[in-house]
Design a protein around this motif. Sequence first.
Motif, short mmCIF file in Angstrom:
data_model
loop_
_atom_site.label_atom_id
_atom_site.label_comp_id
_atom_site.label_asym_id
_atom_site.label_seq_id
_atom_site.Cartn_x
_atom_site.Cartn_y
_atom_site.Cartn_z
N ARG A 246 -9.24 3.93 -2.43
CA ARG A 246 -8.07 4.78 -2.28
C ARG A 246 -8.49 6.16 -2.76
N ILE B 51 -4.73 0.93 1.90
CA ILE B 51 -6.05 1.22 1.36
C ILE B 51 -7.11 0.77 2.35
N LYS C 209 -12.18 3.36 -6.36
CA LYS C 209 -12.54 2.11 -5.70
C LYS C 209 -12.73 1.01 -6.73
#
Length: 307
Positions: free
Chosen positions: A291, A274, A295
């Motif tokens: 990602r 990530i 978030k």
Amino acid sequence: MKQTEVLLQPNPNARIEEFVYEKLDRKAPSRMNNPELLGQYMIDAGNEFGPGTAYGNALIKCGETQKRIGTADRELIQTSAINFLTPLRNFIEGDYKTITKERKLLQNKRLDLDAAKTRLKKAKVAEARAASEQEVRITQSEFDRQAEITRLLLEGISSTHAHHLRCLTDFVEAQMTYYAQCYQYMLDLQKQLGSFPSTFRSNNNQSSSTPVPSVSASSVLASASASLPSVSNSVVTSGFSELKASSGSRKARVLYDYDAANSSELSLLADEVITVYSVPGMDSDWLMGERGNQKGKVPITYLELLN
């Protein structure tokens, strides 16, 4: 109903799996829950250290207690699903859908009646007025019939609420039983651990009269640094510190699964990558993670910064 499911099963992947198996009308495979997993790891570690040592024996006792808590957790989920979630789901997917459908139908009948009355007011010719009056009588009759059906359905809500109240009481009692069991298990464990000596000298087969020198990991590392190249946690810590001091972002690998505690946090899966960055005013133990279009806050202890 959804939030109760989250409470009973915090892992979203497990909830999705249970949903799929339910739709396929198949039984989901039985897996160890988190307390049972922790208990098993503790027992394995205790056996590795040795059941005859104080530390190993204590780990085994802690592991057995964690597994008992895991069993109580399963009983809570099963009881709550039968006595609380299932009646709610049956209502939402059954009576509630029927009531919503009939209320919408009543709304449509009211619009038809209003339109018929408007046409009657605008009718000037005798024939048109007679036709409009006939239409108003028909739509009024249909509206009255639908209003009666809807009224009867809505009156049944009171008995539904009484049933749901009983279900809510069952849910509270199931939680009360669960927490009482957990408290008793931990109380018993505390008494067992209290019977151990304050020092674990038996782990090193030391005589009780021989003082055991206290050797910390930091002192060992300090003495070894004179002859060996040192790679300390400060390297990792400095990486996060530099990231927090800058306005940029870094890629990070997730070390362990993490279930978000609330909507401001981001759930994580082990080994995924990530993007992380710092936000002014954020706690030193957290970063913002992204990602895709998702978030939220993520704990830095679950992350490994990538070069």
